[in-house]
Scaffold this motif. Structure first.
Motif, PDB file in Angstrom:
ATOM      1  N   SER A 112      17.931   9.427 -13.899  1.00 14.07           N
ATOM      2  CA  SER A 112      16.872  10.154 -14.589  1.00 14.07           C
ATOM      3  C   SER A 112      15.537   9.425 -14.435  1.00 14.07           C
ATOM      4  CB  SER A 112      17.210  10.312 -16.072  1.00 14.07           C
ATOM      5  OG  SER A 112      17.232   9.052 -16.710  1.00 14.07           O
ATOM      6  N   ALA A 113      14.490  10.106 -14.821  1.00 21.13           N
ATOM      7  CA  ALA A 113      13.146   9.554 -14.637  1.00 21.13           C
ATOM      8  C   ALA A 113      12.836   8.411 -15.598  1.00 21.13           C
ATOM      9  CB  ALA A 113      12.105  10.666 -14.797  1.00 21.13           C
ATOM     10  N   THR A 114      13.443   8.415 -16.784  1.00 15.92           N
ATOM     11  CA  THR A 114      13.059   7.431 -17.803  1.00 15.92           C
ATOM     12  C   THR A 114      13.313   5.987 -17.373  1.00 15.92           C
ATOM     13  OG1 THR A 114      13.392   9.010 -19.600  1.00 15.92           O
ATOM     14  CG2 THR A 114      13.430   6.673 -20.174  1.00 15.92           C
ATOM     15  N   PRO A 115      14.529   5.597 -16.947  1.00 20.18           N
ATOM     16  CA  PRO A 115      14.721   4.201 -16.535  1.00 20.18           C
ATOM     17  C   PRO A 115      13.910   3.837 -15.306  1.00 20.18           C
ATOM     18  CG  PRO A 115      16.663   5.515 -15.992  1.00 20.18           C
ATOM     19  CD  PRO A 115      15.795   6.365 -16.851  1.00 20.18           C
ATOM     20  N   VAL A 116      13.653   4.820 -14.434  1.00 16.35           N
ATOM     21  CA  VAL A 116      12.831   4.549 -13.258  1.00 16.35           C
ATOM     22  C   VAL A 116      11.406   4.222 -13.674  1.00 16.35           C
ATOM     23  CG1 VAL A 116      11.789   5.557 -11.189  1.00 16.35           C
ATOM     24  CG2 VAL A 116      14.213   5.933 -11.680  1.00 16.35           C
ATOM     25  N   ARG A 117      10.865   5.029 -14.577  1.00 16.12           N
ATOM     26  CA  ARG A 117       9.500   4.778 -15.045  1.00 16.12           C
ATOM     27  C   ARG A 117       9.406   3.408 -15.722  1.00 16.12           C
ATOM     28  NH1 ARG A 117       9.180   8.919 -17.625  1.00 16.12           N
ATOM     29  NH2 ARG A 117       8.077  10.242 -16.135  1.00 16.12           N
ATOM     30  N   GLU A 118      10.409   3.069 -16.521  1.00 16.28           N
ATOM     31  CA  GLU A 118      10.413   1.770 -17.183  1.00 16.28           C
ATOM     32  C   GLU A 118      10.476   0.629 -16.162  1.00 16.28           C
ATOM     33  OE1 GLU A 118      12.748   3.152 -21.281  1.00 16.28           O
ATOM     34  OE2 GLU A 118      13.861   2.323 -19.563  1.00 16.28           O
ATOM     35  N   ALA A 119      11.305   0.786 -15.133  1.00 16.08           N
ATOM     36  CA  ALA A 119      11.428  -0.252 -14.106  1.00 16.08           C
ATOM     37  C   ALA A 119      10.120  -0.421 -13.340  1.00 16.08           C
ATOM     38  CB  ALA A 119      12.556   0.101 -13.141  1.00 16.08           C
ATOM     39  N   LEU A 120       9.465   0.674 -13.023  1.00 21.77           N
ATOM     40  CA  LEU A 120       8.202   0.609 -12.290  1.00 21.77           C
ATOM     41  C   LEU A 120       7.104  -0.035 -13.138  1.00 21.77           C
ATOM     42  CD1 LEU A 120       8.233   4.097 -10.503  1.00 21.77           C
ATOM     43  CD2 LEU A 120       8.835   1.864  -9.563  1.00 21.77           C
ATOM     44  N   GLY A 139       0.788  -1.225   0.000  1.00 25.34           N
ATOM     45  CA  GLY A 139       0.000   0.000   0.000  1.00 25.34           C
ATOM     46  C   GLY A 139       0.817   1.271   0.000  1.00 25.34           C
ATOM     47  N   GLN A 140       2.126   1.178   0.209  1.00 24.51           N
ATOM     48  CA  GLN A 140       2.973   2.371   0.240  1.00 24.51           C
ATOM     49  C   GLN A 140       3.049   2.994  -1.145  1.00 24.51           C
ATOM     50  OE1 GLN A 140       6.672   1.802   2.280  1.00 24.51           O
ATOM     51  NE2 GLN A 140       7.625   3.646   1.412  1.00 24.51           N
ATOM     52  N   GLU A 141       2.932   4.307  -1.195  1.00 22.39           N
ATOM     53  CA  GLU A 141       2.909   5.027  -2.464  1.00 22.39           C
ATOM     54  C   GLU A 141       4.209   5.795  -2.677  1.00 22.39           C
ATOM     55  OE1 GLU A 141      -0.502   7.527  -2.230  1.00 22.39           O
ATOM     56  OE2 GLU A 141      -1.939   5.887  -2.552  1.00 22.39           O
ATOM     57  N   PHE A 142       4.573   5.973  -3.924  1.00 26.78           N
ATOM     58  CA  PHE A 142       5.745   6.771  -4.267  1.00 26.78           C
ATOM     59  C   PHE A 142       5.626   7.190  -5.722  1.00 26.78           C
ATOM     60  CE2 PHE A 142       6.695   2.238  -4.328  1.00 26.78           C
ATOM     61  CZ  PHE A 142       7.005   2.025  -5.662  1.00 26.78           C
ATOM     62  N   THR A 143       6.408   8.157  -6.106  1.00 25.08           N
ATOM     63  CA  THR A 143       6.372   8.675  -7.468  1.00 25.08           C
ATOM     64  C   THR A 143       7.674   8.346  -8.194  1.00 25.08           C
ATOM     65  OG1 THR A 143       7.327  10.810  -6.862  1.00 25.08           O
ATOM     66  CG2 THR A 143       4.923  10.582  -6.699  1.00 25.08           C
ATOM     67  N   VAL A 144       7.634   8.502  -9.510  1.00 21.74           N
ATOM     68  CA  VAL A 144       8.835   8.308 -10.320  1.00 21.74           C
ATOM     69  C   VAL A 144       9.924   9.279  -9.868  1.00 21.74           C
ATOM     70  CG1 VAL A 144       9.797   8.540 -12.642  1.00 21.74           C
ATOM     71  CG2 VAL A 144       7.569   7.434 -12.313  1.00 21.74           C
ATOM     72  N   LYS A 145       9.531  10.511  -9.597  1.00 17.69           N
ATOM     73  CA  LYS A 145      10.498  11.527  -9.181  1.00 17.69           C
ATOM     74  C   LYS A 145      11.189  11.140  -7.884  1.00 17.69           C
ATOM     75  CE  LYS A 145      10.901  16.439  -8.002  1.00 17.69           C
ATOM     76  NZ  LYS A 145      10.168  17.727  -7.838  1.00 17.69           N
ATOM     77  N   GLU A 146      10.433  10.622  -6.916  1.00 16.58           N
ATOM     78  CA  GLU A 146      11.021  10.226  -5.635  1.00 16.58           C
ATOM     79  C   GLU A 146      12.046   9.119  -5.802  1.00 16.58           C
ATOM     80  OE1 GLU A 146       7.210  11.260  -2.708  1.00 16.58           O
ATOM     81  OE2 GLU A 146       7.481   9.233  -3.539  1.00 16.58           O
ATOM     82  N   ILE A 147      11.716   8.132  -6.628  1.00 17.57           N
ATOM     83  CA  ILE A 147      12.650   7.019  -6.840  1.00 17.57           C
ATOM     84  C   ILE A 147      13.870   7.501  -7.612  1.00 17.57           C
ATOM     85  CG2 ILE A 147      12.950   4.747  -7.882  1.00 17.57           C
ATOM     86  CD1 ILE A 147      11.169   4.785  -5.400  1.00 17.57           C
ATOM     87  N   ALA A 148      13.664   8.349  -8.597  1.00 15.38           N
ATOM     88  CA  ALA A 148      14.781   8.868  -9.380  1.00 15.38           C
ATOM     89  C   ALA A 148      15.744   9.644  -8.488  1.00 15.38           C
ATOM     90  CB  ALA A 148      14.262   9.754 -10.520  1.00 15.38           C
ATOM     91  N   GLU A 149      15.203  10.449  -7.580  1.00 17.05           N
ATOM     92  CA  GLU A 149      16.052  11.207  -6.662  1.00 17.05           C
ATOM     93  C   GLU A 149      16.758  10.282  -5.675  1.00 17.05           C
ATOM     94  OE1 GLU A 149      13.398  13.997  -4.900  1.00 17.05           O
ATOM     95  OE2 GLU A 149      13.452  15.387  -6.620  1.00 17.05           O
TER      96      GLU A 149
END
Length: 303
Positions: A50-58, A35-45
């Motif tokens: 960058s956001a692109t590989p993070v978004r792809e991984a998610l 249930g824990q939430e997070f954003t692409v930006k949070e993981i990237a930081e």
């Protein structure tokens, strides 16, 4: 993040996989809760990328059923129910039953035609074929492959006996993936691996609430390999069936008692072999993207 290999250059696909592996380990370790939430930006930081590989991984982890995508809120860790867990156990049981059924057919074919040489089950006798190494009774490569899987099972057994959950998960997944590969059907192997990852994700939320699970964990990995080495398929299936029943009973018990199970916190029924070897615990198993790290002791390991 896992260190890159080769010449040090990190491609986008490599980075994507590294991030997915790291986040999956976070879920299995219980640091990312259901249930824990997070954003692409949070993981990237967090990982400095960058956001692109993070978004792809998610997206990859969402396709595997570990995360849920929310168009407006980002991603959240999927929350599995007890009913989900029962369904997973049933599904993986059906898959392993199918593998054993196919193995029995392959061995029967091999016994009928293999002694005369030529072809086994439509494949050359020196080829793994559709039934994997098991078809070729007495093949030294089959014996070597089984010995390797057995060593993995020994490590899993030691981790289970000691209640080292993080270590156990890595060895457990590696054991079943390598064992499944010997059956010769990569589609079944991949599906079974995915089901095992999901059952672990579902179970750790219960297992990590408790301490003192040592001695109550299923650890008969080597029994499966030994039975297969003897070509005792019925015995091997019985061991696997007992594994599934044990997993289901323990997780159902934990789920139905939110305060924990006091009787599981004792040392009663402890496995005689409880020692672990520091050097082997530190081995990093990265072939399936889930490591077996040292120093992150947990409690559990039933799946």
């Amino acid at each position: 993040m896992p260190a890159s290999s080769g010449n040090g250059a990190v491609t986008r696909s490599t980075l994507r996989q590294q991030i997915a592996d790291a986040l999956r380990d976070e879920v299995l370790a219980g640091r990312l809760q259901p249930g824990q939430e997070f954003t692409v930006k949070e993981i990237a930081e967090q990982y400095g990328v960058s956001a692109t590989p993070v978004r792809e991984a998610l997206v990859d982890l969402s396709a595997q059923g570990l995360l849920e995508a929310d168009q407006h809120r980002g991603f959240r860790v999927h929350e599995y129910s007890l009913a989900d867990f029962r369904g997973m156990i049933e599904a993986r049981g059906l898959v392993t039953d199918g593998m054993f059924h196919g193995l029995a057919k392959g061995l029967a074919t091999g016994a009928a035609t293999g002694a005369a040489g030529g072809r086994v089950g439509g494949f050359a006798s020196d080829s793994p074929g559709p039934r994997g190494f098991f078809v070729r009774v007495g093949d030294p490569r089959a014996a070597a492959a089984l010995a390797g899987v057995r060593r993995r099972g020994e490590e899993a057994r030691r981790a289970a006996a000691a209640g080292e959950l993080n270590i156990l998960i890595g060895y457990d997944l590696r054991f079943w993936r390598e064992l499944g590969a010997l059956f010769g059907n990569p589609y079944l192997t991949d599906f079974l691996h995915r089901m095992r990852v999901q059952t672990w994700v579902c179970a750790v939320q219960h297992l990590r609430r408790l301490s003192g699970l040592r001695g109550h964990l299923w650890s008969d990995y080597t029994d499966v390999v030994d039975a297969l080495t003897r070509r005792e398929l019925t015995e091997a299936r019985q061991v696997v069936d007992a594994y599934d029943l044990h997993s289901l009973a323990l997780i159902e018990g934990l789920a139905n008692d939110r305060d924990g199970l006091p009787d599981l916190a004792s040392d009663g029924g402890e496995d005689k072999e409880t020692e672990t070897e520091t050097e082997t615990e530190q081995e990093q198993d990265t072939d399936d993207g889930v490591t077996a790290p040292a120093g992150n002791a947990g409690n559990g390991g039933t799946l």
